[in-house]
Design a protein around this motif. Structure first.
Motif, short mmCIF file in Angstrom:
data_model
loop_
_atom_site.label_atom_id
_atom_site.label_comp_id
_atom_site.label_asym_id
_atom_site.label_seq_id
_atom_site.Cartn_x
_atom_site.Cartn_y
_atom_site.Cartn_z
N LYS A 43 0.81 -1.23 0.00
CA LYS A 43 0.00 0.00 0.00
C LYS A 43 0.84 1.28 0.00
O LYS A 43 0.30 2.37 -0.11
N GLY A 44 2.16 1.14 0.17
CA GLY A 44 3.01 2.32 0.28
C GLY A 44 2.82 3.03 1.61
O GLY A 44 3.04 4.23 1.72
N ASP A 45 2.42 2.28 2.64
CA ASP A 45 2.11 2.83 3.96
C ASP A 45 3.25 2.47 4.92
O ASP A 45 3.27 1.39 5.50
N GLY A 85 7.49 4.69 2.02
CA GLY A 85 6.57 5.82 2.18
C GLY A 85 6.72 6.92 1.15
O GLY A 85 5.86 7.80 1.06
N SER A 86 7.80 6.90 0.37
CA SER A 86 7.98 7.94 -0.66
C SER A 86 6.99 7.72 -1.78
O SER A 86 6.70 6.57 -2.16
N PRO A 87 6.45 8.81 -2.33
CA PRO A 87 5.49 8.66 -3.43
C PRO A 87 6.10 7.88 -4.60
O PRO A 87 7.23 8.13 -5.01
N HIS A 88 5.36 6.91 -5.08
CA HIS A 88 5.77 6.12 -6.23
C HIS A 88 4.53 5.56 -6.90
O HIS A 88 3.52 5.31 -6.25
N LYS A 89 4.63 5.41 -8.22
CA LYS A 89 3.49 4.88 -8.99
C LYS A 89 3.37 3.38 -8.86
O LYS A 89 2.29 2.83 -8.90
N ARG A 91 3.49 -0.50 -7.45
CA ARG A 91 3.03 -1.21 -6.26
C ARG A 91 4.03 -2.34 -6.02
O ARG A 91 4.28 -3.16 -6.90
#
Length: 155
Positions: A43-45, A85-89, A91
């Motif tokens: 989830k990028g969390d 946690g860094s923004p990334h497109k 998954r």
């Protein structure tokens, strides 16, 4: 005499049955902690991922650079959490299979085979070896080391 041997037999069965049930409950909690780590990664969390780790966690991988001997590479938990946690497109999806869980009191050792995907594209596979400690806040990863390869990954 025979009456006492039956009683002893049933007491032993009850004891081992209770111990097995307690072990299954601990295994479920251990799996929950490790699955939470990878759910947060997917989830990028980074907060969700961080909740599975002890702050003193040691993270290592066995790297095999081209034309070099394998070596152990150490990274920091904070760098890993920043990466997650860094923004990334993309998954990041590490699909694990629990192969072995060993528990002795407050220590657990867990072996998981895995396949790693970026979005739905296969990247690599390997094995994770986790050491967990059960403290006041539950089971936390205190050490992880993994292998990484692109071949012999199965279907």
């Amino acid at each position: 005499m025979k009456k006492y041997s039956h009683l002893t037999f049933f007491l032993l069965i009850a004891f081992f049955s209770a111990a097995a049930q307690e072990n299954k409950a601990e295994e479920a909690l251990i799996k929950q902690s490790i699955n939470q780590l990878f759910e947060g990664m997917k989830k990028g969390d980074s907060s969700l991922t961080h909740a599975s780790f002890s702050d003193q966690c040691i993270m290592q991988t066995i790297a095999t650079p081209k034309n070099e001997a394998p070596k152990v590479k150490t990274s920091s938990l904070s760098d890993f959490l920043k990466f997650i946690g860094s923004p990334h497109k993309e998954r990041f999806d590490e699909r694990i299979v629990f192969t072995k869980i060993l528990i002795d009191g407050h220590l657990a050792s867990v072996w998981t085979d895995y396949k790693f995907y970026i979005d739905d594209q296969f990247s690599h596979c390997g094995v994770n070896s986790f050491q967990l400690f059960k403290g006041a806040t539950g089971w936390k990863v205190i050490y992880i080391i993994d292998t990484r390869r692109k071949e012999n990954c199965g279907a």
